[in-house]
Write a protein that holds these residues in place. Structure first.
Motif, PDB file in Angstrom:
ATOM      1  N   VAL A 227       0.770  -1.140  -0.035  1.00 28.70           N
ATOM      2  CA  VAL A 227       0.038  -0.192   0.039  1.00 28.70           C
ATOM      3  C   VAL A 227       0.891   1.152  -0.022  1.00 28.70           C
ATOM      4  O   VAL A 227       0.331   2.300  -0.431  1.00 28.70           O
ATOM      5  N   TYR A 228       2.302   1.227   0.382  1.00 27.23           N
ATOM      6  CA  TYR A 228       2.917   2.391   0.591  1.00 27.23           C
ATOM      7  C   TYR A 228       3.161   2.726  -0.907  1.00 27.23           C
ATOM      8  O   TYR A 228       3.841   4.133  -1.167  1.00 27.23           O
ATOM      9  N   LEU A 229       3.028   2.105  -1.929  1.00 27.60           N
ATOM     10  CA  LEU A 229       3.225   2.329  -3.238  1.00 27.60           C
ATOM     11  C   LEU A 229       2.355   3.765  -3.600  1.00 27.60           C
ATOM     12  O   LEU A 229       2.427   4.568  -4.460  1.00 27.60           O
ATOM     13  N   ALA A 230       0.938   3.631  -2.762  1.00 25.35           N
ATOM     14  CA  ALA A 230       0.341   4.788  -3.069  1.00 25.35           C
ATOM     15  C   ALA A 230       0.735   6.247  -2.655  1.00 25.35           C
ATOM     16  O   ALA A 230       0.828   7.218  -3.424  1.00 25.35           O
ATOM     17  N   ALA A 231       1.620   5.784  -1.511  1.00 28.23           N
ATOM     18  CA  ALA A 231       2.369   7.253  -1.205  1.00 28.23           C
ATOM     19  C   ALA A 231       3.503   7.717  -2.016  1.00 28.23           C
ATOM     20  O   ALA A 231       3.625   8.732  -2.432  1.00 28.23           O
ATOM     21  N   VAL A 232       3.844   6.744  -2.394  1.00 30.32           N
ATOM     22  CA  VAL A 232       5.324   6.954  -3.600  1.00 30.32           C
ATOM     23  C   VAL A 232       4.585   7.664  -4.880  1.00 30.32           C
ATOM     24  O   VAL A 232       5.045   8.637  -5.394  1.00 30.32           O
ATOM     25  N   PHE A 233       3.461   7.103  -5.079  1.00 25.39           N
ATOM     26  CA  PHE A 233       2.842   7.702  -6.471  1.00 25.39           C
ATOM     27  C   PHE A 233       2.255   9.278  -6.066  1.00 25.39           C
ATOM     28  O   PHE A 233       2.730  10.154  -6.990  1.00 25.39           O
ATOM     29  N   ALA A 234       1.728   9.181  -5.001  1.00 20.82           N
ATOM     30  CA  ALA A 234       1.111  10.678  -4.630  1.00 20.82           C
ATOM     31  C   ALA A 234       2.224  11.820  -4.456  1.00 20.82           C
ATOM     32  O   ALA A 234       2.106  12.947  -4.982  1.00 20.82           O
ATOM     33  N   PHE A 235       3.007  11.330  -3.604  1.00 25.08           N
ATOM     34  CA  PHE A 235       4.292  12.284  -3.428  1.00 25.08           C
ATOM     35  C   PHE A 235       5.053  12.505  -4.586  1.00 25.08           C
ATOM     36  O   PHE A 235       5.356  13.538  -5.156  1.00 25.08           O
ATOM     37  N   GLY A 236       5.332  11.424  -5.565  1.00 23.80           N
ATOM     38  CA  GLY A 236       5.955  11.631  -6.758  1.00 23.80           C
ATOM     39  C   GLY A 236       5.312  12.387  -7.735  1.00 23.80           C
ATOM     40  O   GLY A 236       5.698  13.625  -8.507  1.00 23.80           O
ATOM     41  N   ASN A 237       4.017  12.382  -7.794  1.00 24.87           N
ATOM     42  CA  ASN A 237       3.136  13.176  -8.874  1.00 24.87           C
ATOM     43  C   ASN A 237       3.239  14.589  -8.196  1.00 24.87           C
ATOM     44  O   ASN A 237       3.351  15.678  -8.996  1.00 24.87           O
ATOM     45  N   ASN A 238       3.045  14.886  -6.987  1.00 20.77           N
ATOM     46  CA  ASN A 238       3.050  16.116  -6.489  1.00 20.77           C
ATOM     47  C   ASN A 238       4.124  16.913  -6.542  1.00 20.77           C
ATOM     48  O   ASN A 238       4.425  18.279  -6.818  1.00 20.77           O
ATOM     49  N   ILE A 239       5.486  16.306  -6.426  1.00 21.25           N
ATOM     50  CA  ILE A 239       6.761  16.802  -6.575  1.00 21.25           C
ATOM     51  C   ILE A 239       6.787  17.161  -7.889  1.00 21.25           C
ATOM     52  O   ILE A 239       7.399  18.294  -8.335  1.00 21.25           O
ATOM     53  N   TYR A 240       6.495  16.316  -9.034  1.00 23.25           N
ATOM     54  CA  TYR A 240       6.531  16.827 -10.595  1.00 23.25           C
ATOM     55  C   TYR A 240       5.493  18.246 -10.764  1.00 23.25           C
ATOM     56  O   TYR A 240       5.939  19.053 -11.542  1.00 23.25           O
ATOM     57  N   ASN A 241       4.389  18.116 -10.157  1.00 25.74           N
ATOM     58  CA  ASN A 241       3.534  19.164 -10.286  1.00 25.74           C
ATOM     59  C   ASN A 241       4.132  20.404  -9.762  1.00 25.74           C
ATOM     60  O   ASN A 241       4.136  21.548 -10.251  1.00 25.74           O
TER      61      ASN A 241
END
Length: 114
Positions: free
Chosen positions: A83-97
């Motif tokens: 489930v931690y991959l959801a945090a990786v995706f959310a944080f990665g997406n936010n960092i790129y934004n």
């Protein structure tokens, strides 16, 4: 800005020279904490460039990102799912934004100075 660069330089030098060992069971939590900190830093730099940063926002970014990451890591560990991959995706997406926002703000400031 000089404090940020100095802090990063000191952190990198200290990290490379200190021989710290940790339990591999905590690897997910450490990686999520680093990603949450990076996300908080990008949020703060973006808000600072837009002149919207306050100390309350800084603390709330840090606490909420760390809490979100740790809860997802813990729940994923208890369920036996990544489930931690959801945090990786959310944080990665936010960092790129936020990186895109920072580039736009810097380009606008550059164009105004021409």
């Amino acid at each position: 800005m000089i404090y940020v660069v100095a802090g990063l330089a000191i952190g990198v030098v200290a990290g490379l020279n200190l021989n710290l060992a940790y339990n591999p069971e905590y690897a997910v939590y450490i990686s999520l904490a680093v990603l949450a900190l990076l996300n908080s830093i990008f949020n703060m730099v973006s808000d600072n460039l837009k002149s919207e940063l306050t100390s309350v926002k800084s603390v709330s970014y840090l606490v909420s990102d760390l809490a979100f990451a740790m809860v997802l890591g813990y729940v994923g560990e208890k369920l036996g799912l990544p489930v931690y991959l959801a945090a990786v995706f959310a944080f990665g997406n936010n960092i790129y934004n936020k990186l895109g926002i920072m580039i736009n703000v810097l380009l606008e400031k550059y164009n105004k100075n021409k």
